[in-house]
Design an enzyme around this catalytic site. Sequence first.
Site, PDB file in Angstrom:
ATOM      1  N   ASP A  64       0.833  -1.337   0.044  1.00 39.64           N
ATOM      2  CA  ASP A  64      -0.026   0.103   0.276  1.00 39.64           C
ATOM      3  C   ASP A  64       0.911   1.155  -0.014  1.00 39.64           C
ATOM      4  OD1 ASP A  64      -1.723   2.125   0.662  1.00 39.64           O
ATOM      5  OD2 ASP A  64      -2.488   1.157   2.290  1.00 39.64           O
ATOM      6  N   SER A 107      -1.977  13.553 -14.979  1.00 37.80           N
ATOM      7  CA  SER A 107      -3.472  13.661 -15.585  1.00 37.80           C
ATOM      8  C   SER A 107      -3.351  15.003 -16.274  1.00 37.80           C
ATOM      9  CB  SER A 107      -4.409  13.561 -14.693  1.00 37.80           C
ATOM     10  OG  SER A 107      -5.643  13.995 -15.122  1.00 37.80           O
ATOM     11  N   TYR A 119      -9.077  15.241  -6.171  1.00 39.75           N
ATOM     12  CA  TYR A 119      -8.020  14.562  -7.206  1.00 39.75           C
ATOM     13  C   TYR A 119      -7.073  15.426  -7.964  1.00 39.75           C
ATOM     14  CZ  TYR A 119      -7.060  11.555 -11.202  1.00 39.75           C
ATOM     15  OH  TYR A 119      -6.153  10.949 -12.232  1.00 39.75           O
ATOM     16  N   LYS A 161      -3.201  16.062  -8.361  1.00 44.64           N
ATOM     17  CA  LYS A 161      -2.464  15.994  -9.669  1.00 44.64           C
ATOM     18  C   LYS A 161      -1.763  17.193  -9.753  1.00 44.64           C
ATOM     19  CE  LYS A 161      -3.357  11.636 -10.805  1.00 44.64           C
ATOM     20  NZ  LYS A 161      -2.534  10.564 -10.531  1.00 44.64           N
TER      21      LYS A 161
END
Length: 250
Positions: free
Chosen positions: A64, A146, A163, A167
């Site tokens: 992880d 991204s 998110y 990024k």
Amino acid sequence: MNRWLNRVAVVTGASAGIGEACCRDLVAKGMVVVGLARREKVLQDIRSSLPADQAARFHTRPCDVSNEQQVIDTFAWIDRTLGGADVLVNNAGIIRQMNITDPENSADVRAILDVNVLGVTWCTRQWFLSLQRRKVNDGHVVVINSVVGHSVPAVEGFSLNMYAPSKHAITALTEILRQEFIKKGTQTKITSISPGVVATEIFEVGSWEQPTGMPMLRSEDIADAVSYCIQTPPTVQIKELIIKPVGELF
């Protein structure tokens, strides 16, 4: 890819999507690959599906990446078992369906930052420290970023919540690492690959249905880009590669 034959690559988030595609591509091109993911059974299934010569060069390890100690232990195991890794593909990433202003969303917010930002940080640090100990000067780290790490589109139907900020942090982190690699006197390369929408199970994990009618890239498209970037001559570094499916509107 001749310079990478039988050298070790680590791929995070290797159990599906872009990570799985990268593992399959790199091992098919002659690298020794270590796939990291929380779901080790899925990694073992991937290995079972490979031709025998490739399966022998594909290693799995449960990890992880948001857990710093697990990352430290994993890279120590790679050093002991395989002599260390010279290529790192930071692919692991998560997204959640929420708004930043929603109540009781602390666990989701922290999870995104822990995996998408700190996971990349811990893995890159331990990988680079291994390079330094082994006096390897030509390593290459690839970060799967991204397009929303460069600009934030308004997407109907859901929020890019934490998110997109995660990024953006990765975009800055890539540049900071590039500078640190130079200041430490190495020729270690770093590349950020920023895809548009990719058809992966991140939609399922994020509790979203996959968009219909929206052009999407394949995981294999991104794996091809990874191979392209690490094959550049010693004097060439692709710092940022943005890939969009034809017809993507944002």
